[in-house]
Every structure is written in structure tokens, then in C-alpha cells.
Design a protein around this motif. Structure first.
Motif, mmCIF file in Angstrom:
data_model
loop_
_atom_site.group_PDB
_atom_site.id
_atom_site.type_symbol
_atom_site.label_atom_id
_atom_site.label_comp_id
_atom_site.label_asym_id
_atom_site.label_seq_id
_atom_site.Cartn_x
_atom_site.Cartn_y
_atom_site.Cartn_z
ATOM 1 N N TRP A 300 -25.449 -6.029 -15.691
ATOM 2 C CA TRP A 300 -24.112 -6.523 -16.040
ATOM 3 C C TRP A 300 -24.047 -6.991 -17.490
ATOM 4 O O TRP A 300 -23.045 -6.786 -18.176
ATOM 5 C CB TRP A 300 -23.722 -7.671 -15.116
ATOM 6 N N ALA A 301 -25.121 -7.627 -17.949
ATOM 7 C CA ALA A 301 -25.110 -8.165 -19.314
ATOM 8 C C ALA A 301 -25.159 -7.060 -20.365
ATOM 9 O O ALA A 301 -24.637 -7.234 -21.476
ATOM 10 C CB ALA A 301 -26.296 -9.117 -19.498
ATOM 11 N N ARG A 302 -25.754 -5.910 -20.030
ATOM 12 C CA ARG A 302 -25.948 -4.847 -21.023
ATOM 13 C C ARG A 302 -24.820 -3.826 -21.055
ATOM 14 O O ARG A 302 -24.710 -3.081 -22.023
ATOM 15 C CB ARG A 302 -27.277 -4.129 -20.754
ATOM 16 N N ARG A 303 -24.021 -3.755 -20.028
ATOM 17 C CA ARG A 303 -23.000 -2.719 -20.015
ATOM 18 C C ARG A 303 -21.775 -3.152 -20.806
ATOM 19 O O ARG A 303 -21.540 -4.347 -21.045
ATOM 20 C CB ARG A 303 -22.626 -2.370 -18.583
ATOM 21 N N GLN A 304 -20.998 -2.186 -21.189
ATOM 22 C CA GLN A 304 -19.860 -2.422 -22.065
ATOM 23 C C GLN A 304 -18.654 -2.980 -21.312
ATOM 24 O O GLN A 304 -17.884 -3.762 -21.862
ATOM 25 C CB GLN A 304 -19.474 -1.102 -22.766
ATOM 26 N N THR A 305 -18.481 -2.563 -20.069
ATOM 27 C CA THR A 305 -17.302 -2.983 -19.320
ATOM 28 C C THR A 305 -17.445 -4.423 -18.830
ATOM 29 O O THR A 305 -18.551 -4.933 -18.660
ATOM 30 C CB THR A 305 -17.070 -2.058 -18.118
ATOM 31 N N LYS A 306 -16.316 -5.041 -18.587
ATOM 32 C CA LYS A 306 -16.293 -6.429 -18.153
ATOM 33 C C LYS A 306 -16.659 -6.520 -16.668
ATOM 34 O O LYS A 306 -16.199 -5.738 -15.843
ATOM 35 C CB LYS A 306 -14.903 -7.016 -18.378
ATOM 36 N N THR A 307 -17.481 -7.491 -16.333
ATOM 37 C CA THR A 307 -17.863 -7.722 -14.934
ATOM 38 C C THR A 307 -16.785 -8.527 -14.232
ATOM 39 O O THR A 307 -16.286 -9.517 -14.764
ATOM 40 C CB THR A 307 -19.204 -8.472 -14.855
ATOM 41 N N SER A 308 -16.438 -8.096 -13.047
ATOM 42 C CA SER A 308 -15.406 -8.779 -12.278
ATOM 43 C C SER A 308 -15.879 -10.171 -11.859
ATOM 44 O O SER A 308 -17.035 -10.379 -11.487
ATOM 45 C CB SER A 308 -15.055 -7.954 -11.037
ATOM 46 N N TRP A 309 -14.954 -11.128 -11.918
ATOM 47 C CA TRP A 309 -15.274 -12.471 -11.425
ATOM 48 C C TRP A 309 -15.578 -12.443 -9.925
ATOM 49 O O TRP A 309 -16.348 -13.262 -9.433
ATOM 50 C CB TRP A 309 -14.120 -13.425 -11.710
ATOM 51 N N ALA A 310 -14.958 -11.523 -9.220
ATOM 52 C CA ALA A 310 -15.210 -11.417 -7.785
ATOM 53 C C ALA A 310 -16.665 -11.047 -7.519
ATOM 54 O O ALA A 310 -17.331 -11.618 -6.643
ATOM 55 C CB ALA A 310 -14.269 -10.380 -7.163
ATOM 56 N N HIS A 311 -17.186 -10.072 -8.284
ATOM 57 C CA HIS A 311 -18.590 -9.693 -8.132
ATOM 58 C C HIS A 311 -19.507 -10.848 -8.533
ATOM 59 O O HIS A 311 -20.530 -11.094 -7.886
ATOM 60 C CB HIS A 311 -18.900 -8.461 -8.975
ATOM 61 N N LEU A 312 -19.156 -11.533 -9.604
ATOM 62 C CA LEU A 312 -19.978 -12.662 -10.048
ATOM 63 C C LEU A 312 -19.982 -13.775 -9.005
ATOM 64 O O LEU A 312 -21.016 -14.423 -8.783
ATOM 65 C CB LEU A 312 -19.461 -13.184 -11.385
ATOM 66 N N ALA A 313 -18.848 -13.995 -8.341
ATOM 67 C CA ALA A 313 -18.787 -15.036 -7.306
ATOM 68 C C ALA A 313 -19.707 -14.697 -6.136
ATOM 69 O O ALA A 313 -20.399 -15.575 -5.598
ATOM 70 C CB ALA A 313 -17.344 -15.194 -6.823
ATOM 71 N N VAL A 314 -19.733 -13.421 -5.741
ATOM 72 C CA VAL A 314 -20.637 -13.009 -4.663
ATOM 73 C C VAL A 314 -22.086 -13.177 -5.103
ATOM 74 O O VAL A 314 -22.938 -13.637 -4.330
ATOM 75 C CB VAL A 314 -20.354 -11.544 -4.259
ATOM 76 N N TRP A 315 -22.384 -12.816 -6.339
ATOM 77 C CA TRP A 315 -23.746 -12.961 -6.865
ATOM 78 C C TRP A 315 -24.177 -14.426 -6.852
ATOM 79 O O TRP A 315 -25.293 -14.756 -6.424
ATOM 80 C CB TRP A 315 -23.795 -12.407 -8.289
ATOM 81 N N LEU A 316 -23.314 -15.308 -7.313
ATOM 82 C CA LEU A 316 -23.648 -16.738 -7.340
ATOM 83 C C LEU A 316 -23.863 -17.287 -5.935
ATOM 84 O O LEU A 316 -24.786 -18.079 -5.700
ATOM 85 C CB LEU A 316 -22.538 -17.519 -8.048
ATOM 86 N N LEU A 317 -23.020 -16.874 -5.009
ATOM 87 C CA LEU A 317 -23.168 -17.340 -3.626
ATOM 88 C C LEU A 317 -24.483 -16.845 -3.030
ATOM 89 O O LEU A 317 -25.188 -17.601 -2.343
ATOM 90 C CB LEU A 317 -21.981 -16.849 -2.795
ATOM 91 N N ALA A 318 -24.839 -15.601 -3.297
ATOM 92 C CA ALA A 318 -26.091 -15.051 -2.772
ATOM 93 C C ALA A 318 -27.296 -15.790 -3.338
ATOM 94 O O ALA A 318 -28.243 -16.122 -2.599
ATOM 95 C CB ALA A 318 -26.174 -13.560 -3.102
ATOM 96 N N VAL A 319 -27.311 -16.047 -4.633
ATOM 97 C CA VAL A 319 -28.426 -16.764 -5.249
ATOM 98 C C VAL A 319 -28.517 -18.183 -4.693
ATOM 99 O O VAL A 319 -29.615 -18.706 -4.450
ATOM 100 C CB VAL A 319 -28.274 -16.764 -6.779
ATOM 101 N N ALA A 320 -27.369 -18.819 -4.485
ATOM 102 C CA ALA A 320 -27.369 -20.171 -3.918
ATOM 103 C C ALA A 320 -27.996 -20.177 -2.527
ATOM 104 O O ALA A 320 -28.807 -21.057 -2.202
ATOM 105 C CB ALA A 320 -25.943 -20.715 -3.865
#
Length: 503
Positions: A300-320
Motif C-alpha cells: 500500500w505504501a509503495r503504490r501510486q493509487t490511494k488506499t481506501s480508508w475502508a481497507h485500512l480500517a479492516v487492516w487495523l482491526l485485524a492487527v488489533a
């Protein structure tokens, strides 16, 4: 300019006809490279996924090892006979708090398997659940990637979840959480409300206490879409109805409104249960889960397109989930697997090639998992007649004890005593939420023979003890109270108190 694979017109006719075939067969030609890429990225991963269950069958098709499986079977038996989903626990006597059967659906299934085929049936159910979990992981990952990334994410996800796979209702949570996460990620992309998630959540709420995890995924995606501003308010409101209705569904299960508070009651006693402690950073299960999280974040950090907040929210919940408890590492692994598959797929080359036909794909995977299930059925019939980790050699001695005999037991043996020896009254079992918190704390202290253990043991009126031979309390009972060993098998000792003058 000449077309690919065609020789110049001055070449002999034979060469012109044979040229393309020769050129395509060369591994260093563009067409040969494309075919090799097709095999590597499409066919090989599908075959690996299909054969993995057979390779892992030795680890999957095992006798019952999880001590909590036994009391789940007993709970199912009780429900089959009474159909009472909440109330006072009928056993053991020390369990004096209300009991809500919030996992009743899998417990009924486990009890039915035990009734039909004994522990062999329960062991086969354990293998079937494991196969269903692996298959669901691959299905979820393949929604977002081609076979190679899906296979990689499935294997990493399986490693993250494998420590928690047993004949327990929690496996249903892992399966349904993966399906729910994949569905909400698709909704984040297309905005379509998937109303079937509401009855799925209802089924989940009848199966395991962690069903709110699916509601949390839905809430996280909706909040992320609000931050993304990708959809209009009426569309977002429609999507928000899905987790709201899912919560409402949990109120009208046969267990009643008490289901909503069951998880909170369990949480009050987690400090005494090992699986509810944070996972070790050296754990391979946590390492696999964090590896998926890191891959997703780097892509996500290396790609040009913007990462969706929805995807980031799922990622944060999974890591938690992964970092909170050892038991919830599996939740994080299941949620991160489809994200990892999509991230890896986005960085792979997309040259033109012929993918695996959908029908062939499904037949290969279904054939592999179906073959593993059939083999597991035969393995269970041959090797799973006795559980592991419990003193089965003491069965005859325990069966001879009078009905109602109180046994001060090791925590891990409580469920087994309920299942195999209903004639004795265990002082505790795996349903720690049914006991007063002070009672559990005193019990844990007594196991270490800390000052005050005498009062705790005397309060239970136990005349027998079933403990590991090296346990500190077992040594104190023998050395200070002069209890004697009636039997000593498989690392456990059955101690009996001296006879009183009245006896």
C-alpha cells in the motif's frame, strides 16, 4: 513488421510450417515464457492448494486433544435432552452463575457426532472443520487475486490460525469471519449491500461468542467509506443497516437477550485462562499473521493509487485482534489473508495468458478436499478411539468412586470428567465464567500450594484429587495432609484423603 513466430518468406516451406511450433516450445521465447508463466501462476498454485489437505492430514486427523471439547459435547447432550438454552448450570455444584448456551448449534452437532460414533465421530468433525476452514480461506483469498497470491495467502493464513483449530465452536467463527470480511471488502469496492450477511450473522450468533467480530468488520468498513466519501449518505445509511440488524438478530436467538452479555461475562475470567493471554512475539502463528500485515502495508505504501480508508480500517482491526490475545491471533490471520492476497496480486505482472478454467479450478480444489475428507473418515475410524492428554488409564479407578464424590481436579481435566465420569463432581471445568471470580482466584492459588490452599481445598469438601504428579498441590496434599496415591498413570495421580474416625 513480421508477426510473432512467423519466419521470413524466403525460408523453406517446411521451416515456415514448423517454425511456430519450434519457437513456442523454446522456454526462452516469448510464447514459451508466457506458457511457463501460466503454469507457474495459475495451475501450480491450484494443485498445491488441492493437495495441501492431504499433506497435512496427519496433523489434522488426530484424536481429541483439546480439553474443552469434552464439555462442549456434554453441553450438547444436555441441550438435546432439555432444550433449555439458559439458566443454572446443572453441573458441577460449584458452578453457581447463570449459564447461557451461546454456542449451542455446534454443540448439538458435536453431541450428535459423539452419539453416532463416539469420540471417533468428534475427531472426524474436528478434521472436517479444519478442512472447511482451509477451503473457506482459499475461497476468500481467490475473490481478490489469481491462484498464486491466493495460495500464498491461504497458507500463511492457515499457519496463523492453525494453533486454534480443534473440535470447538470457535472454528465456526474463523470460517464465518473470513466470509464476512471478504464480503465487506467487496462491498467497499462496489457499494452493494450484501443483505445475506444478516442471516449469516444470526447463524454465527448461535454458534460462538465471538460473533460480534463480524459486526465490527461491518462497522469498520462503513466508517471507512464515510471517511472515503465514496458514496452518498443514503447509500451509507443502507450499508449501516447490515451491522445494526446483525446486532438485533443476536437478541432473538433461542439463548435470549443474555447472549449479548455472554462475551462480557467470559471476559471477566480471561486472566486465568492461558489462551486469553497475549501471544508471544516468538510464536510462529503470530509471526505469520504479522508478516501478512507487513506485506499489505508495504504494498500500500509503495503504490501510486490511494488506499481506501475502508481497507485500512479492516487492516487495523485485524492487527488489533492479532496483538490482543493468543486466542485472537486466528481472527487477525483470517481477516488479513484476503488483504494479503489482493496486495500480492497487485504487484505481479499481468501479461496475457490463458487462466485456469473456472470449472477445472473448482473440480481440482473440490477433488483434493473431498479426497482428504474421505481419507480422514478412515483415519478417524482407526486411530481416534481414545483422547490424548487425559489419564484414560485411571478410568476404572474413577468409575468405581461413589456417585457425587467431589474430586479436586486439574483445570484441564474438568471437561473430561464431565464427559467420561459423571459419577464424580469436579471442582472446576473450562467454563470459568460460571464460577465466582473469587472462587477461580482461590483455585488458581491453591494449585501452586500458596498460603491459604488448605482453606480452599477444605471448602470444596473434596476427598479425592486428580492432579499432575509434579503439581505443587499434589505434593502438599501428600506431604502435609498425608493423602495417599490410589493410582498413578500417564503423568497424573489420583490421591485419596485419609479416612476419618466417622468413616
Amino acid at each position: 513488421m513480421a508477426r510473432f513466430g512467423r519466419r521470413a518468406s524466403t525460408a523453406p516451406a517446411r521451416d515456415a510450417q514448423s517454425g511456430p511450433a519450434v519457437e513456442a516450445s523454446r522456454p526462452d521465447s516469448p510464447r514459451g515464457t508466457a506458457r511457463f508463466s501460466t503454469v507457474l501462476l495459475e495451475w501450480v498454485p491450484v494443485i498445491i492448494v488441492a493437495t495441501t489437505p492431504l499433506v497435512l492430514l496427519r496433523r489434522l486427523a488426530t484424536p481429541i486433544q483439546d480439553p474443552d471439547t469434552f464439555w462442549h459435547v456434554v453441553a450438547g447432550r444436555q441441550l438435546w435432552s432439555t432444550w433449555q438454552f439458559a439458566g443454572q448450570a446443572p453441573w458441577p455444584p460449584a458452578a453457581n452463575r447463570p449459564w447461557v448456551l451461546h454456542e449451542w448449534l455446534p454443540e448439538l452437532a458435536l453431541a450428535a457426532a459423539d452419539h453416532l460414533w463416539g469420540l471417533r465421530g468428534v475427531a472426524f468433525a474436528q478434521t472436517a472443520l479444519a478442512l472447511a476452514l482451509m477451503l473457506s480461506l482459499y475461497w476468500c483469498c481467490s475473490r481478490f487475486s489469481r491462484p498464486l497470491p491466493a495460495a500464498i495467502a491461504t497458507l500463511l493464513g492457515w499457519l496463523g490460525v492453525s494453533a486454534s483449530v480443534s473440535a470447538r465452536p470457535q472454528v465456526v467463527t474463523f470460517i464465518l469471519l473470513g466470509v464476512t470480511t471478504a464480503a465487506w471488502l467487496r462491498t467497499a469496492a462496489d457499494g452493494r449491500p450484501r443483505w445475506w450477511l444478516v442471516p449469516l450473522s444470526y447463524l454465527w450468533s448461535c454458534s460462538h461468542g465471538l460473533w460480534p467480530a463480524g459486526v465490527m468488520v461491518g462497522g469498520a468498513v462503513v466508517c471507512g467509506l464515510v471517511a472515503d466519501r465514496s458514496y452518498r449518505p443514503p447509500e451509507l445509511l443502507r450499508l449501516a443497516c447490515i451491522p445494526t440488524l446483525s446486532v438485533a438478530g443476536g437478541v432473538v436467538t433461542p439463548a435470549g437477550p443474555g447472549l449479548l452479555l455472554a462475551s462480557r461475562e467470559i471476559g471477566k475470567s480471561t486472566q486465568y485462562v492461558e489462551e486469553w493471554s497475549p501471544a508471544s512475539l516468538r510464536s510462529p502463528y503470530l509471526a505469520a499473521t504479522i508478516a501478512m500485515a507487513a506485506v499489505v502495508l508495504v504494498v500500500w505504501a509503495r503504490r501510486q493509487t490511494k488506499t481506501s480508508w475502508a481497507h485500512l480500517a479492516v487492516w487495523l482491526l485485524a492487527v488489533a485482534w492479532a496483538l490482543t490475545y493468543g486466542r485472537t491471533v486466528a481472527l487477525g490471520a483470517v481477516m488479513l489473508a484476503p488483504l494479503a492476497a489482493g496486495a500480492v496480486d497487485s504487484v505481479l505482472p499481468r501479461e496475457r495468458r490463458t487462466p485456469v478454467p473456472a470449472v477445472a479450478h473448482r473440480l481440482i480444489v473440490a477433488g483434493g478436499f473431498g479426497s482428504a475428507a474421505v481419507v480422514a473418515l478412515f483415519v478417524a475410524s482407526a486411530t481416534s478411539s481414545a483422547p490424548e492428554g487425559v489419564p484414560t488409564h485411571l478410568d476404572s479407578a474413577l468409575s468405581r468412586l461413589p456417585s457425587g464424590t467431589v474430586v479436586f481436579n486439574d483445570y484441564a481435566l474438568g471437561g473430561w470428567l464431565l464427559y467420561k465420569h459423571p459419577n464424580v463432581a469436579a471442582v472446576i471445568d473450562g467454563r470459568s465464567e460460571l464460577y465466582a471470580h473469587s472462587y477461580v482466584a482461590d483455585y488458581v492459588s491453591a494449585l501452586s500450594a500458596t498460603p491459604g490452599w488448605e482453606r480452599t481445598v477444605a471448602a470444596t469438601h473434596a476427598r479425592y484429587a486428580l492432579l499432575p504428579g509434579a503439581n505443587a498441590l499434589a505434593g502438599a496434599l501428600e506431604g502435609q495432609w498425608h493423602w495417599t496415591r490410589q493410582a498413578d498413570q500417564q503423568g497424573f495421580v489420583l490421591l485419596v484423603a485419609p479416612r476419618t474416625p466417622a468413616e
